[in-house]
Motif scaffolding. Structure first.
Motif, PDB file in Angstrom:
ATOM      1  N   PRO A   1       0.736  -1.173   0.099  1.00 11.11           N
ATOM      2  CA  PRO A   1      -0.138   0.001  -0.024  1.00 11.11           C
ATOM      3  C   PRO A   1       0.868   1.312   0.040  1.00 11.11           C
ATOM      4  O   PRO A   1       0.230   2.438   0.247  1.00 11.11           O
ATOM      5  CB  PRO A   1      -0.662  -0.117   1.181  1.00 11.11           C
ATOM      6  CG  PRO A   1       0.141  -0.722   2.452  1.00 11.11           C
ATOM      7  CD  PRO A   1       0.950  -1.818   1.373  1.00 11.11           C
ATOM      8  N   ILE A   2       2.183   1.110  -0.349  1.00 13.11           N
ATOM      9  CA  ILE A   2       2.987   2.300  -0.366  1.00 13.11           C
ATOM     10  C   ILE A   2       3.794   2.189  -1.626  1.00 13.11           C
ATOM     11  O   ILE A   2       4.027   1.216  -2.149  1.00 13.11           O
ATOM     12  CB  ILE A   2       4.019   2.465   0.826  1.00 13.11           C
ATOM     13  CG1 ILE A   2       4.674   1.533   1.073  1.00 13.11           C
ATOM     14  CG2 ILE A   2       3.110   2.910   1.956  1.00 13.11           C
ATOM     15  CD1 ILE A   2       5.760   1.764   2.108  1.00 13.11           C
ATOM     16  N   CYS A   3       4.422   3.051  -1.986  1.00 15.69           N
ATOM     17  CA  CYS A   3       5.109   3.497  -3.233  1.00 15.69           C
ATOM     18  C   CYS A   3       6.294   2.302  -3.629  1.00 15.69           C
ATOM     19  O   CYS A   3       6.080   1.636  -4.609  1.00 15.69           O
ATOM     20  CB  CYS A   3       5.429   4.730  -3.635  1.00 15.69           C
ATOM     21  SG  CYS A   3       4.075   5.915  -3.571  1.00 15.69           S
ATOM     22  N   SER A   4       7.237   2.745  -3.127  1.00 21.75           N
ATOM     23  CA  SER A   4       8.403   1.993  -3.512  1.00 21.75           C
ATOM     24  C   SER A   4       8.258   0.520  -3.423  1.00 21.75           C
ATOM     25  O   SER A   4       8.796  -0.187  -4.578  1.00 21.75           O
ATOM     26  CB  SER A   4       9.680   2.346  -2.636  1.00 21.75           C
ATOM     27  OG  SER A   4      10.061   3.760  -2.982  1.00 21.75           O
TER      28      SER A   4
ATOM     29  N   PHE B   1      17.471  -0.326 -17.903  1.00 20.91           N
ATOM     30  CA  PHE B   1      16.998   0.651 -18.871  1.00 20.91           C
ATOM     31  C   PHE B   1      17.926   1.659 -19.752  1.00 20.91           C
ATOM     32  O   PHE B   1      18.847   2.075 -19.174  1.00 20.91           O
ATOM     33  CB  PHE B   1      16.210   2.028 -17.939  1.00 20.91           C
ATOM     34  CG  PHE B   1      14.909   1.111 -17.524  1.00 20.91           C
ATOM     35  CD1 PHE B   1      13.652   0.792 -18.133  1.00 20.91           C
ATOM     36  CD2 PHE B   1      14.845   0.688 -15.844  1.00 20.91           C
ATOM     37  CE1 PHE B   1      12.633   0.560 -17.620  1.00 20.91           C
ATOM     38  CE2 PHE B   1      13.626   0.300 -15.582  1.00 20.91           C
ATOM     39  CZ  PHE B   1      12.490  -0.093 -16.421  1.00 20.91           C
ATOM     40  N   ASP B   2      18.067   1.301 -21.071  1.00 23.49           N
ATOM     41  CA  ASP B   2      18.796   2.294 -21.833  1.00 23.49           C
ATOM     42  C   ASP B   2      18.404   3.630 -21.619  1.00 23.49           C
ATOM     43  O   ASP B   2      19.464   4.477 -21.956  1.00 23.49           O
ATOM     44  CB  ASP B   2      18.327   1.856 -23.232  1.00 23.49           C
ATOM     45  CG  ASP B   2      18.442   0.249 -23.559  1.00 23.49           C
ATOM     46  OD1 ASP B   2      19.478  -0.367 -23.098  1.00 23.49           O
ATOM     47  OD2 ASP B   2      17.628  -0.246 -24.164  1.00 23.49           O
ATOM     48  N   TYR B   3      17.459   3.974 -21.509  1.00 22.53           N
ATOM     49  CA  TYR B   3      16.881   5.397 -21.452  1.00 22.53           C
ATOM     50  C   TYR B   3      16.182   5.871 -20.304  1.00 22.53           C
ATOM     51  O   TYR B   3      15.239   4.904 -19.954  1.00 22.53           O
ATOM     52  CB  TYR B   3      16.183   5.855 -22.586  1.00 22.53           C
ATOM     53  CG  TYR B   3      15.752   7.296 -22.639  1.00 22.53           C
ATOM     54  CD1 TYR B   3      16.818   8.352 -22.776  1.00 22.53           C
ATOM     55  CD2 TYR B   3      14.494   7.675 -22.280  1.00 22.53           C
ATOM     56  CE1 TYR B   3      16.259   9.475 -22.690  1.00 22.53           C
ATOM     57  CE2 TYR B   3      13.915   9.076 -22.206  1.00 22.53           C
ATOM     58  CZ  TYR B   3      14.920   9.937 -22.567  1.00 22.53           C
ATOM     59  OH  TYR B   3      14.495  11.321 -22.152  1.00 22.53           O
ATOM     60  N   SER B   4      16.327   6.905 -19.539  1.00 20.40           N
ATOM     61  CA  SER B   4      15.614   7.032 -18.263  1.00 20.40           C
ATOM     62  C   SER B   4      15.324   8.622 -18.098  1.00 20.40           C
ATOM     63  O   SER B   4      16.327   9.523 -18.663  1.00 20.40           O
ATOM     64  CB  SER B   4      16.313   6.725 -16.952  1.00 20.40           C
ATOM     65  OG  SER B   4      15.510   7.406 -16.110  1.00 20.40           O
ATOM     66  N   PHE B   5      14.251   9.234 -18.151  1.00 17.89           N
ATOM     67  CA  PHE B   5      13.894  10.402 -17.758  1.00 17.89           C
ATOM     68  C   PHE B   5      12.822  10.707 -16.555  1.00 17.89           C
ATOM     69  O   PHE B   5      11.985   9.953 -16.639  1.00 17.89           O
ATOM     70  CB  PHE B   5      13.348  11.338 -19.029  1.00 17.89           C
ATOM     71  CG  PHE B   5      12.939  12.557 -18.828  1.00 17.89           C
ATOM     72  CD1 PHE B   5      13.896  13.799 -18.926  1.00 17.89           C
ATOM     73  CD2 PHE B   5      11.490  13.084 -18.456  1.00 17.89           C
ATOM     74  CE1 PHE B   5      13.481  14.885 -18.580  1.00 17.89           C
ATOM     75  CE2 PHE B   5      11.030  14.125 -18.194  1.00 17.89           C
ATOM     76  CZ  PHE B   5      12.052  15.281 -18.326  1.00 17.89           C
ATOM     77  N   GLY B   6      13.412  11.471 -15.501  1.00 12.91           N
ATOM     78  CA  GLY B   6      12.154  11.546 -14.591  1.00 12.91           C
ATOM     79  C   GLY B   6      12.860  11.944 -13.351  1.00 12.91           C
ATOM     80  O   GLY B   6      14.226  12.205 -13.065  1.00 12.91           O
ATOM     81  N   HIS B   7      12.158  11.793 -12.178  1.00 11.01           N
ATOM     82  CA  HIS B   7      12.711  12.088 -10.960  1.00 11.01           C
ATOM     83  C   HIS B   7      13.079  10.651 -10.031  1.00 11.01           C
ATOM     84  O   HIS B   7      12.155   9.808 -10.115  1.00 11.01           O
ATOM     85  CB  HIS B   7      11.843  13.060 -10.269  1.00 11.01           C
ATOM     86  CG  HIS B   7      10.299  12.443  -9.882  1.00 11.01           C
ATOM     87  ND1 HIS B   7       9.971  11.828  -8.720  1.00 11.01           N
ATOM     88  CD2 HIS B   7       9.280  12.471 -10.708  1.00 11.01           C
ATOM     89  CE1 HIS B   7       8.752  11.472  -8.784  1.00 11.01           C
ATOM     90  NE2 HIS B   7       8.219  11.957  -9.802  1.00 11.01           N
ATOM     91  N   MET B   8      14.099  10.597  -9.039  1.00 11.16           N
ATOM     92  CA  MET B   8      14.335   9.809  -8.529  1.00 11.16           C
ATOM     93  C   MET B   8      13.778   9.404  -7.138  1.00 11.16           C
ATOM     94  O   MET B   8      13.463   8.512  -6.552  1.00 11.16           O
ATOM     95  CB  MET B   8      15.876   9.581  -8.194  1.00 11.16           C
ATOM     96  CG  MET B   8      16.965   9.618  -9.527  1.00 11.16           C
ATOM     97  SD  MET B   8      16.653   8.429 -10.679  1.00 11.16           S
ATOM     98  CE  MET B   8      15.450   8.951 -12.078  1.00 11.16           C
ATOM     99  N   GLY B   9      13.353  10.618  -6.620  1.00 12.80           N
ATOM    100  CA  GLY B   9      12.816  10.430  -5.363  1.00 12.80           C
ATOM    101  C   GLY B   9      11.241  10.354  -5.215  1.00 12.80           C
ATOM    102  O   GLY B   9      10.385  10.111  -6.341  1.00 12.80           O
ATOM    103  N   GLY B  10      10.517  10.271  -3.973  1.00 13.12           N
ATOM    104  CA  GLY B  10       9.088   9.954  -4.216  1.00 13.12           C
ATOM    105  C   GLY B  10       8.143  10.966  -4.886  1.00 13.12           C
ATOM    106  O   GLY B  10       6.877  10.511  -5.221  1.00 13.12           O
ATOM    107  N   CYS B  11       8.234  12.320  -4.829  1.00 10.60           N
ATOM    108  CA  CYS B  11       7.596  12.892  -5.526  1.00 10.60           C
ATOM    109  C   CYS B  11       8.378  14.331  -5.708  1.00 10.60           C
ATOM    110  O   CYS B  11       9.493  14.644  -5.214  1.00 10.60           O
ATOM    111  CB  CYS B  11       6.168  13.366  -4.839  1.00 10.60           C
ATOM    112  SG  CYS B  11       6.530  14.033  -3.191  1.00 10.60           S
ATOM    113  N   ILE B  12       7.822  15.359  -6.827  1.00  5.84           N
ATOM    114  CA  ILE B  12       8.469  16.507  -7.066  1.00  5.84           C
ATOM    115  C   ILE B  12       7.144  17.522  -7.518  1.00  5.84           C
ATOM    116  O   ILE B  12       6.279  17.137  -7.830  1.00  5.84           O
ATOM    117  CB  ILE B  12       9.383  16.463  -8.225  1.00  5.84           C
ATOM    118  CG1 ILE B  12       8.769  16.201  -9.424  1.00  5.84           C
ATOM    119  CG2 ILE B  12      10.570  15.945  -7.857  1.00  5.84           C
ATOM    120  CD1 ILE B  12       9.437  16.289 -10.899  1.00  5.84           C
TER     121      ILE B  12
END
Length: 460
Positions: free
Chosen positions: A83-86, A155-166
């Motif tokens: 019931p949580i993200c990670s 993953f060959d390609y990645s775009f985004g944020h590493m933490g829980g939210c931004i």
């Protein structure tokens, strides 16, 4: 026309589109080419159990999610692994319980901190070994160290944020200090101040799909919404202006998601790849009732519980799979299925062999062909903190049960043992533990024999 202009043109479409009957959408021009199918796995963040029209929501506008359901299979008893993200994300990527994947709780959101161990084999690594191009776009939240970020996890390609939210405009994580910027393309920090993150995600996905349309690709498209901060596209907030504030902003965020899913679907169809692309859509767990989202605007319908809880509202999620021309259309599957099942299912559908040891998931291919096929899991176990749960058949036992939904007719105290028969009491209102001691003992025994059980969490 460049990709950014193309995206802006699409997202400017009038809301008069709401009147279109999506069931009349034209078929793709694509014909089966014998190539391995593309896979686009879409994960939403904190979306409630019934928060799509096709799941019973009457006040939402979700034509693109509903389109995937009408062209594929919709599960009515699909369970997130946590019931949580990670932990939920780790279970999807590994096909294992969060504990087996090495991610029993949330990963840190600070640079330099590890998350899911690099030794955990991921679906991206499985797909890559079979010749697939692989991409992660969106939220990661599975590690912020060099060896646990997406490029080190297949993953060959990645775009985004590493933490829980931004924050969706500044791209800063600011829930506790110091505030810190968190937006990365591959291993490099990138600064795109003021640009709306859901649009950036969509733009990067369109670019990736076009660049790799000639080869089979696996795209993990992980939204950070409707997770807080609640920042929907303004036109959707206006669309829902007559709803109560909490529901209005949440609903606007859900339609913000839906619109961008529609852009991906349209691009796949424009490229003639409709019949060569598997779409999977699910929420990572139940809706949030946290203060940061105004105590929540999502809904689990009749179900008790929300994010953080092992009652149904915390782990029972909307889930859909679509592969036009290859899997049945407009199918409803009422058998239980679990997030850990996606890795073996996707590998099976794509004809990929893997040798991952002690995989917890089971392929759903047979169930997708025949929805009356029996559930392959004899039982299933969850654990988050000191809460744990076992489901076997229609019976479910929760240890140290915690209700985060604050339903008026239900108290929210922690109960050490809570037993329910879900076929008779889907709302989980009545604790049968005192009346069914043998069933309690049977399910406790299953938990005790689970590799990751903690005997100290068994309280009666």
């Amino acid at each position: 026309m460049n990709r950014r202009d193309f995206l802006k043109q699409i997202t400017a479409v009038s809301l008069s589109y709401a009147a279109i009957n999506i069931s009349g959408c034209s078929a793709s021009l694509s014909r089966s080419s014998g190539r391995k199918p593309n896979v686009i796995y879409i994960l939403t963040d904190d979306q409630g159990t019934i928060d799509m029209n096709c799941y019973g929501a009457k006040d939402l506008y979700t034509p693109n999610m509903d389109k995937l359901a009408s062209e594929g299979s919709r599960f009515t008893q699909f369970y997130a692994a946590s019931p949580i993200c990670s932990p939920s994300r780790a279970a999807f990527l590994s096909g294992k319980t969060p504990q087996a994947a090495g991610m029993p709780g949330n990963a840190p959101s600070s640079k330099g901190n590890a998350g899911m161990p690099s030794s955990t084999v991921t679906i991206s690594e499985v797909m890559k070994s079979a010749g697939y191009k692989t991409a992660h776009i969106g939220k990661w939240h599975l590690g912020y160290s060099e060896d646990t970020m997406p490029n080190a996890q297949g993953f060959d390609y990645s775009f985004g944020h590493m933490g829980g939210c931004i924050d969706n405009y500044s791209h800063f994580f600011y829930w506790y200090g110091p505030n810190r910027h968190d937006l990365h393309e591959n291993r490099e920090e990138v600064f795109l101040d003021g640009e709306y993150f859901p649009d950036l995600m969509t733009e990067k996905a369109l670019e990736y799909i076009n660049e790799n349309s000639g080869d089979p690709f696996f795209l993990y498209f992980a939204f950070n919404l409707p997770h807080y901060p609640v920042q929907p596209a303004p036109k959707w907030r206006d669309y829902y202006k007559n709803l109560p504030e909490q529901r209005r902003d949440y609903a606007a965020f859900v339609s913000t998601i839906d619109e961008r899913i529609g852009i991906l679907i349209d691009e796949i169809e424009r490229l003639g790849l409709k019949n060569d692309t598997i779409f999977v859509l699910q929420s990572d767990h139940g809706h949030s009732t946290e203060e940061r989202c105004g105590w929540g605007g999502g809904s689990a319908g009749i179900h008790r519980g929300a994010k953080f809880s092992l009652f149904e509202g915390g782990i029972k999620v909307p889930a859909i799979i679509s592969w036009p021309g290859k899997l049945p259309r407009n199918q409803v599957i009422n058998q239980p299925a679990f997030e850990v099942d996606w890795l073996p299912t996707i590998a099976d559908l794509c004809g990929i062999r893997h040798e991952i040891r002690e995989l917890d998931g089971k392929s759903l291919k047979g169930m997708l062909k025949d929805p009356h096929s029996p559930n392959q899991h004899e039982h299933y176990v969850w654990q988050i903190g000191e809460q744990w749960a076992v489901r076997k058949g229609d019976w479910k036992l929760i240890g140290n049960a915690w209700d985060t939904s604050s339903k008026e007719t239900l108290d929210d105290k922690i109960e050490p043992i809570f037993l329910v028969n879900l076929s008779e009491d889907p709302e989980e209102k009545t604790n049968l533990a005192d009346k069914k001691p043998q069933k309690v003992n049977e399910l406790i025994s299953i938990y005790k024999n689970w590799k990751y059980a903690n005997p100290e969490f068994i309280r009666r």
